[in-house]
Design a protein around this motif. Structure first.
Motif, PDB file in Angstrom:
ATOM      1  N   ILE A  19     -15.691  -8.824   0.463  1.00  0.00           N
ATOM      2  CA  ILE A  19     -14.967  -7.594   1.128  1.00  0.00           C
ATOM      3  C   ILE A  19     -13.583  -7.826   1.262  1.00  0.00           C
ATOM      4  O   ILE A  19     -12.879  -6.746   0.923  1.00  0.00           O
ATOM      5  CB  ILE A  19     -15.777  -7.458   2.411  1.00  0.00           C
ATOM      6  N   ALA A  20     -12.982  -9.181   1.778  1.00  0.00           N
ATOM      7  CA  ALA A  20     -11.587  -9.129   1.939  1.00  0.00           C
ATOM      8  C   ALA A  20     -10.808  -8.754   0.630  1.00  0.00           C
ATOM      9  O   ALA A  20      -9.814  -8.320   0.755  1.00  0.00           O
ATOM     10  CB  ALA A  20     -11.353 -10.352   2.621  1.00  0.00           C
ATOM     11  N   GLU A  21     -11.334  -9.649  -0.423  1.00  0.00           N
ATOM     12  CA  GLU A  21     -10.848  -9.472  -1.608  1.00  0.00           C
ATOM     13  C   GLU A  21     -10.828  -7.908  -2.298  1.00  0.00           C
ATOM     14  O   GLU A  21      -9.816  -7.555  -2.601  1.00  0.00           O
ATOM     15  CB  GLU A  21     -11.553 -10.313  -2.890  1.00  0.00           C
ATOM     16  N   ALA A  22     -12.011  -7.163  -2.026  1.00  0.00           N
ATOM     17  CA  ALA A  22     -11.833  -5.764  -2.487  1.00  0.00           C
ATOM     18  C   ALA A  22     -11.162  -4.953  -1.709  1.00  0.00           C
ATOM     19  O   ALA A  22     -10.475  -4.322  -2.305  1.00  0.00           O
ATOM     20  CB  ALA A  22     -13.395  -5.364  -2.156  1.00  0.00           C
ATOM     21  N   SER A  23     -10.746  -5.222  -0.265  1.00  0.00           N
ATOM     22  CA  SER A  23      -9.708  -4.738   0.414  1.00  0.00           C
ATOM     23  C   SER A  23      -8.498  -4.685  -0.119  1.00  0.00           C
ATOM     24  O   SER A  23      -7.647  -3.916  -0.143  1.00  0.00           O
ATOM     25  CB  SER A  23      -9.916  -4.917   2.034  1.00  0.00           C
ATOM     26  N   ARG A  24      -8.195  -6.114  -0.332  1.00  0.00           N
ATOM     27  CA  ARG A  24      -6.752  -6.404  -0.912  1.00  0.00           C
ATOM     28  C   ARG A  24      -6.560  -5.792  -2.185  1.00  0.00           C
ATOM     29  O   ARG A  24      -5.499  -5.354  -2.744  1.00  0.00           O
ATOM     30  CB  ARG A  24      -6.773  -7.925  -1.211  1.00  0.00           C
ATOM     31  N   ILE A  25      -7.528  -5.871  -3.130  1.00  0.00           N
ATOM     32  CA  ILE A  25      -7.377  -4.928  -4.533  1.00  0.00           C
ATOM     33  C   ILE A  25      -7.169  -3.484  -4.296  1.00  0.00           C
ATOM     34  O   ILE A  25      -6.293  -2.811  -4.707  1.00  0.00           O
ATOM     35  CB  ILE A  25      -8.712  -5.301  -5.162  1.00  0.00           C
TER      36      ILE A  25
END
Length: 64
Positions: A19-25
């Motif tokens: 979820i954190a990586e998806a938010s960053r992307i």
């Protein structure tokens, strides 16, 4: 869940990481889209002070 089990990874932490990586992307994509909009239409994003005929007067006016 099965992959986490095989890798001995915590599924909750793995999901948080995803979820954190998806938010960053998504944030990066939004910034790229805004940069593209500005590059395509720079006149829409001019700073008003650049076109203000009174900008010199306003720059030297003391703030109260």
């Amino acid at each position: 869940m099965a992959i986490c089990d095989v890798c001995n990874a915590d599924p909750v932490q793995t999901l948080r990481d995803i979820i954190a990586e998806a938010s960053r992307i998504e944030a990066e994509r939004a910034a790229d889209e805004m940069a593209d909009r500005i590059a395509a239409n720079p006149e829409q994003f001019d700073v008003a002070a650049n076109d203000d005929p009174n900008k010199e007067n306003e720059a030297t006016t003391p703030r109260e």
